[in-house]
Design a protein around this motif. Structure first.
Motif, short mmCIF file in Angstrom:
data_model
loop_
_atom_site.label_atom_id
_atom_site.label_comp_id
_atom_site.label_asym_id
_atom_site.label_seq_id
_atom_site.Cartn_x
_atom_site.Cartn_y
_atom_site.Cartn_z
N PHE A 282 -30.08 -70.18 49.64
CA PHE A 282 -28.63 -70.25 49.50
C PHE A 282 -28.09 -68.96 48.85
O PHE A 282 -27.02 -68.48 49.20
N ARG A 291 -26.83 -60.73 44.66
CA ARG A 291 -26.98 -62.18 44.55
C ARG A 291 -28.31 -62.56 43.90
O ARG A 291 -28.65 -62.05 42.86
N CYS A 295 -26.88 -65.72 40.93
CA CYS A 295 -26.29 -66.80 41.73
C CYS A 295 -27.03 -68.11 41.45
O CYS A 295 -26.41 -69.15 41.18
N TRP A 298 -26.04 -69.58 38.08
CA TRP A 298 -24.76 -70.29 38.12
C TRP A 298 -24.94 -71.69 38.72
O TRP A 298 -24.43 -72.67 38.19
N VAL A 299 -25.66 -71.75 39.83
CA VAL A 299 -25.82 -73.04 40.50
C VAL A 299 -26.58 -74.02 39.59
O VAL A 299 -26.26 -75.21 39.51
N GLU A 332 -23.53 -57.46 29.32
CA GLU A 332 -22.10 -57.63 29.57
C GLU A 332 -21.80 -59.08 29.95
O GLU A 332 -20.85 -59.69 29.47
N CYS A 333 -22.68 -59.64 30.81
CA CYS A 333 -22.45 -61.01 31.28
C CYS A 333 -22.53 -62.00 30.12
O CYS A 333 -21.66 -62.87 29.96
N TRP A 359 -16.41 -74.42 35.69
CA TRP A 359 -15.83 -73.97 36.97
C TRP A 359 -14.79 -72.87 36.72
O TRP A 359 -14.79 -71.83 37.38
N HIS A 362 -16.39 -69.63 35.53
CA HIS A 362 -17.02 -68.93 36.66
C HIS A 362 -15.93 -68.24 37.50
O HIS A 362 -16.08 -67.09 37.91
N ARG A 368 -12.54 -61.24 37.80
CA ARG A 368 -12.80 -59.92 37.23
C ARG A 368 -13.62 -59.06 38.20
O ARG A 368 -13.34 -57.89 38.43
C1 FAD Z 1 -23.21 -66.95 33.07
C2 FAD Z 1 -23.02 -65.74 33.96
C3 FAD Z 1 -22.13 -64.75 33.59
C4 FAD Z 1 -21.95 -63.62 34.39
N1 FAD Z 1 -21.11 -62.62 33.98
C5 FAD Z 1 -21.01 -61.48 34.71
C6 FAD Z 1 -20.21 -60.39 34.26
O1 FAD Z 1 -19.58 -60.47 33.21
N2 FAD Z 1 -20.19 -59.25 35.01
C7 FAD Z 1 -20.90 -59.14 36.18
O2 FAD Z 1 -20.87 -58.09 36.82
N3 FAD Z 1 -21.65 -60.17 36.64
C8 FAD Z 1 -21.73 -61.33 35.94
N4 FAD Z 1 -22.51 -62.36 36.38
C9 FAD Z 1 -23.09 -62.29 37.74
C10 FAD Z 1 -22.02 -62.70 38.79
O3 FAD Z 1 -21.20 -63.74 38.30
C11 FAD Z 1 -22.63 -63.19 40.10
O4 FAD Z 1 -23.60 -64.16 39.82
C12 FAD Z 1 -23.27 -62.11 40.93
O5 FAD Z 1 -22.36 -61.07 41.15
C13 FAD Z 1 -23.71 -62.69 42.30
O6 FAD Z 1 -22.57 -63.23 42.95
P1 FAD Z 1 -22.62 -64.23 44.15
O7 FAD Z 1 -21.78 -63.72 45.26
O8 FAD Z 1 -24.01 -64.58 44.49
O9 FAD Z 1 -21.88 -65.56 43.65
P2 FAD Z 1 -21.94 -66.22 42.24
O10 FAD Z 1 -20.72 -65.86 41.47
O11 FAD Z 1 -23.24 -65.96 41.60
O12 FAD Z 1 -21.83 -67.77 42.59
C14 FAD Z 1 -22.91 -68.48 43.18
C15 FAD Z 1 -22.33 -69.58 44.05
O13 FAD Z 1 -21.61 -70.48 43.21
C16 FAD Z 1 -20.48 -71.00 43.92
N5 FAD Z 1 -19.29 -70.70 43.10
C17 FAD Z 1 -18.55 -69.58 43.07
N6 FAD Z 1 -17.56 -69.70 42.17
C18 FAD Z 1 -17.68 -70.93 41.62
C19 FAD Z 1 -16.94 -71.64 40.64
N7 FAD Z 1 -15.86 -71.13 40.05
N8 FAD Z 1 -17.36 -72.88 40.31
C20 FAD Z 1 -18.43 -73.43 40.91
N9 FAD Z 1 -19.15 -72.81 41.85
C21 FAD Z 1 -18.78 -71.56 42.20
C22 FAD Z 1 -20.46 -70.33 45.29
O14 FAD Z 1 -21.07 -71.19 46.22
C23 FAD Z 1 -21.31 -69.10 45.08
O15 FAD Z 1 -21.95 -68.70 46.26
C24 FAD Z 1 -22.69 -63.49 35.60
C25 FAD Z 1 -23.59 -64.50 35.98
C26 FAD Z 1 -23.76 -65.61 35.16
C27 FAD Z 1 -24.77 -66.67 35.56
#
Ligand code: FAD
Length: 516
Positions: A282, A291, A295, A298-299, A332-333, A359, A362, A368
């Protein structure tokens, strides 16, 4: 369970043996009477092809490179399209496989049979196509024809030219459908494994972080969506003092690196022997470095949030905040996340508060990163950040879906968002396998109730319970809630991330303040 077994499971051994090199013969998984069921129980793939052949058969030898050419796309950690289809073979000329091949009424060699993996387990096939869950592949004589047959079956458009990180829309669209989120269970397990490895590799468990680590383990024991990760977490929890002796807490990184007697925790596999798989499903990016782990993390957090009970929500919130703060190695995260935690001034009194807070937090990160990634070009071009869930995924989450323009503020229907999240990360995201080591056969329910049997089983199997009888009882009874209660009593007399006061409305206004 405590040490990496020298004889890894057949599944892992076979998959790891697969290397992309000049030898085209090593992508297909070799099955035999011993590993046949095990491999099919463990595979995350939705479908399987079994090639029944005989090593002496000249036609089979000629067909081998054709079959391997297709397997290269689907099998192993380096696969172009991993986790969708598992391509295997059984040598029916090998005596140990005679019974197995007889069960499938093989009329000729090579013969290809298609079905979901579960159908092959303990099954037989009478050779008839009618009313059968097995499909013999009647047009796979060349690699091209076989791939065409597979594409027709899956509704896909895979090509031999596909590159590793070129994802197809069917399986990797960001507007996740139920099929995709169901596959995220494998990424949640992978992320748990990676997080655990990072913590140990970077020697992050110290006197001041030990309690935070143990608290998060408790949360996972009670509410991780994967049964085998719950079991592994429980095993660590009850044996922690043996696995990670207290003298290790005070060693600095150099001392630990030079120390010969690293605790057994370093070789513990928190979600079982089949992990890590080395790839994401996924959470797979369209580029090598996007990713994946973040990712999956978060999940994991979302899927835990929908499983906690009302009475546990404040402790679950604090535990999550502390865990990300101390153990998420992206500075930073973790700092940004902790700032969001610290800005919560009202208690998180219900599951709904916690789920909606996470939610919105996230989405705040998404918002941002939308700006940063588009200005720096650092995002994944196939998965641009969006305010989530998009309308096509949850139309009822939007009160003003009809008249939204780029600049208008979304009017969320929070009840609908909550219901959507509960469904998305709850019932759709559960363990899909039956763990033979685990006594409980039932699936996790929405609140993550595993039945306490598997946890009790792990305690009964434990050598000692050094963290204390009270904790063991709490683990055995899945009483994260009881710990939450104790914590809440303590919270009355001490300062914590959240103060106490009115609930619901204030959390919603906090959530609302984050939204565009
Ligand atoms: C706790 C945490 C803090 C982070 N802080 C930062 C930061 O400050 N700066 C930085 O550059 N990166 C940060 N990251 C990483 C960033 O948020 C993403 O995880 C990364 O860029 C990969 O993004 P992605 O497209 O896979 O989707 P992700 O944002 O990782 O999301 C994974 C999946 O969750 C689902 N999803 C998306 N939004 C939501 C929501 N609001 N509620 C529920 N489900 C949702 C979608 O299906 C998505 O594909 C952080 C990650 C975590 C776990």
């Amino acid at each position: 369970m405590y040490k990496k077994s020298s004889s890894l499971s057949a599944f892992q051994t076979n998959l790891r043996a697969i290397k992309r090199d000049t030898d085209v013969s090593n992508y297909v998984i070799d099955l035999n009477a011993t590993n046949f069921d095990v491999v099919f129980k463990e595979t995350p793939a939705s479908f399987v092809i079994v090639k029944f052949y005989a090593h002496w058969c000249p036609a089979c030898r000629n067909y081998k490179p054709q079959y391997e050419k297709v397997a290269r796309l689907f099998n192993g950690a380096d696969a172009v399209h991993p986790g969708i289809l598992l391509m295997t073979r059984v040598d029916c000329a090998n005596k140990i496989n005679t019974k197995l091949c007889n069960k499938f009424s093989i009329p000729y060699y090579p013969m290809l049979l298609w079905a979901p993996p579960a159908k092959f387990i303990g099954s037989r096939w009478n050779g008839k196509k009618e009313n059968s869950e097995f499909t013999p592949i009647d047009d796979g004589r060349t690699a091209e024809r076989l791939l065409k047959w597979i594409n027709t079956q899956l509704g896909s458009s895979y090509r031999f030219e596909d590159a590793k990180f070129e994802n197809d829309k069917l399986f990797h669209s960001n507007a996740s459908d139920s099929e995709q989120i169901a596959r995220a269970i494998y990424d949640v397990e992978e992320a748990t494994n990676v997080a655990f490895d990072i913590i140990l590799e970077h020697e992050m468990i110290k006197f001041d972080t030990r309690v935070i680590f143990l608290n998060f383990l408790q949360l996972m024991v009670a509410h991780h969506p994967s049964r085998r990760c719950r079991k592994g977490s429980a095993d660590i929890l009850v044996n922690f003092d043996d696995l990670y002796p207290s003298n290790m807490l005070s060693l600095d990184k150099d001392e630990l690196t030079n120390s010969t007697g690293l605790g057994a925790l370093h070789t513990f596999q928190i979600c079982g022997k089949q992990l890590p798989r080395g790839y994401w499903m996924f959470c797979r990016g369209s580029k090598n470095d996007t990713r994946g782990f973040s990712c999956g993390l978060w999940v994991l957090l979302h899927s835990i949030s929908v499983r906690v009970d009302d009475g546990e929500s404040q402790l679950a919130f604090t535990t999550t905040c502390d865990f990300i703060h101390k153990f998420f190695i992206c500075e930073e995260c973790s700092q940004h996340f902790y700032d969001m935690c610290s800005s919560v001034s009202t208690p998180i009194n219900t599951t709904r508060d916690f789920v909606l807070w996470l939610w919105s937090a996230h989405n705040r990160v998404n918002k941002r990163l939308m700006k940063t990634e588009s200005s720096l070009g650092t995002g994944d071009p196939k998965f641009p950040k969006v305010i989530w869930p998009p309308q096509q995924l949850c139309p009822s989450c939007y009160n003003n879906s009809g008249n939204l323009t780029n600049n208008s503020k979304i009017k969320w229907d929070y009840s609908e968002v909550y219901n959507f999240l509960i469904g998305h990360y709850g019932n759709m995201l559960v363990s899909r396998y039956k763990d033979k080591d685990t006594k409980v056969a039932s699936q996790t329910d929405l609140k993550g109730n595993t039945g306490s049997e598997d946890l009790v089983a792990s305690i009964n199997n434990a050598l000692v319970v050094p963290v204390g009888a009270a904790m063991a009882i709490a683990v055995a009874s899945c009483l994260f809630g009881a710990l939450a209660y104790v914590w809440r009593l303590g919270a009355n007399s001490s300062k914590n991330i959240s103060g106490r006061g009115e609930v619901g409305a204030e959390i919603l206004s906090f959530v609302h303040g984050y939204m565009i």
